[in-house]
Design a protein around this motif. Sequence first.
Motif, PDB file in Angstrom:
ATOM      1  N   ALA A 145       0.845  -1.142  -0.152  1.00  0.00           N
ATOM      2  CA  ALA A 145      -0.185  -0.082   0.105  1.00  0.00           C
ATOM      3  C   ALA A 145       0.817   1.059   0.099  1.00  0.00           C
ATOM      4  CB  ALA A 145      -0.890  -0.050   1.307  1.00  0.00           C
ATOM      5  N   VAL A 146       0.594   2.329  -0.691  1.00  0.00           N
ATOM      6  CA  VAL A 146       1.038   3.738  -0.611  1.00  0.00           C
ATOM      7  C   VAL A 146      -0.081   4.700  -0.579  1.00  0.00           C
ATOM      8  CG1 VAL A 146       2.990   2.995  -1.950  1.00  0.00           C
ATOM      9  CG2 VAL A 146       1.145   3.906  -3.178  1.00  0.00           C
ATOM     10  N   VAL A 165      -5.065  16.094   0.204  1.00  0.00           N
ATOM     11  CA  VAL A 165      -6.084  15.161  -0.059  1.00  0.00           C
ATOM     12  C   VAL A 165      -5.273  13.735   0.078  1.00  0.00           C
ATOM     13  CG1 VAL A 165      -7.924  14.235  -1.661  1.00  0.00           C
ATOM     14  CG2 VAL A 165      -7.605  16.632  -1.161  1.00  0.00           C
ATOM     15  N   VAL A 166      -5.806  12.722   0.433  1.00  0.00           N
ATOM     16  CA  VAL A 166      -5.032  11.455   0.770  1.00  0.00           C
ATOM     17  C   VAL A 166      -6.051  10.191   0.278  1.00  0.00           C
ATOM     18  CG1 VAL A 166      -3.505  10.104   2.178  1.00  0.00           C
ATOM     19  CG2 VAL A 166      -3.525  12.656   2.473  1.00  0.00           C
ATOM     20  N   TYR A 167      -5.333   9.413  -0.424  1.00  0.00           N
ATOM     21  CA  TYR A 167      -6.272   8.177  -0.694  1.00  0.00           C
ATOM     22  C   TYR A 167      -5.005   7.196  -0.694  1.00  0.00           C
ATOM     23  CZ  TYR A 167      -5.205   8.036  -5.812  1.00  0.00           C
ATOM     24  OH  TYR A 167      -4.515   7.855  -6.874  1.00  0.00           O
ATOM     25  N   ALA A 168      -5.404   5.704  -0.164  1.00  0.00           N
ATOM     26  CA  ALA A 168      -4.569   4.698  -0.412  1.00  0.00           C
ATOM     27  C   ALA A 168      -4.802   3.819  -1.703  1.00  0.00           C
ATOM     28  CB  ALA A 168      -4.830   3.756   0.902  1.00  0.00           C
ATOM     29  N   ALA A 169      -3.616   3.509  -2.138  1.00  0.00           N
ATOM     30  CA  ALA A 169      -3.681   2.675  -3.194  1.00  0.00           C
ATOM     31  C   ALA A 169      -3.135   1.437  -2.836  1.00  0.00           C
ATOM     32  CB  ALA A 169      -2.745   3.188  -4.534  1.00  0.00           C
ATOM     33  N   THR A 197      -4.680  -2.908  -8.745  1.00  0.00           N
ATOM     34  CA  THR A 197      -4.616  -2.261  -7.601  1.00  0.00           C
ATOM     35  C   THR A 197      -5.942  -1.509  -7.450  1.00  0.00           C
ATOM     36  OG1 THR A 197      -2.317  -1.709  -8.312  1.00  0.00           O
ATOM     37  CG2 THR A 197      -3.486   0.054  -6.972  1.00  0.00           C
ATOM     38  N   VAL A 198      -6.116  -1.440  -6.244  1.00  0.00           N
ATOM     39  CA  VAL A 198      -7.735  -0.564  -6.146  1.00  0.00           C
ATOM     40  C   VAL A 198      -7.337   0.795  -5.118  1.00  0.00           C
ATOM     41  CG1 VAL A 198      -9.084  -2.501  -6.339  1.00  0.00           C
ATOM     42  CG2 VAL A 198      -8.136  -2.034  -4.037  1.00  0.00           C
ATOM     43  N   ARG A 199      -8.144   1.700  -5.066  1.00  0.00           N
ATOM     44  CA  ARG A 199      -7.979   2.926  -4.101  1.00  0.00           C
ATOM     45  C   ARG A 199      -9.166   2.908  -3.543  1.00  0.00           C
ATOM     46  NH1 ARG A 199      -8.529   8.322  -7.349  1.00  0.00           N
ATOM     47  NH2 ARG A 199      -9.721   9.073  -5.722  1.00  0.00           N
TER      48      ARG A 199
END
Length: 126
Positions: free
Chosen positions: A53-54, A99-103, A110-112
């Motif tokens: 994850a990033v 604004v932050v989301y995880a990949a 890959t999903v986010r």
Amino acid sequence: MMRASAAPAARSTSARDRVASSSIQRGAKAPEAYVLNVTPGTSGVDLSTVTAAVLSVRLPDGTETTWTADMTNQTATTLTLTHTFDSLGAETASAGPYVVYAALTLPSGTVRTEPQRLAVKGEYEV
């Protein structure tokens, strides 16, 4: 869509302070950390199959970067991602909305997660 939520605010005198994921002070640095809790939401994704994850981050000036994330508390229905800020405070040098989301990397691709707002406050902001 995968669901993500900010961890509750917590400050301690332990070796690893965790800050509120919804707001922090400009210049946050290690051992302060950004914590993101992930659940499958309506996606049906088995989070125990996440291999990496990033955190993708859009800064107040519109530029984008990525933050590393340690994965813990990983089960089929929950995953905790923790990014410990650098020791210089450079990652949160600018006050404003981030604004932050995880990949999330899965065997199938890959999903986010849903994006989350992180308010980085200036020295005298409350």
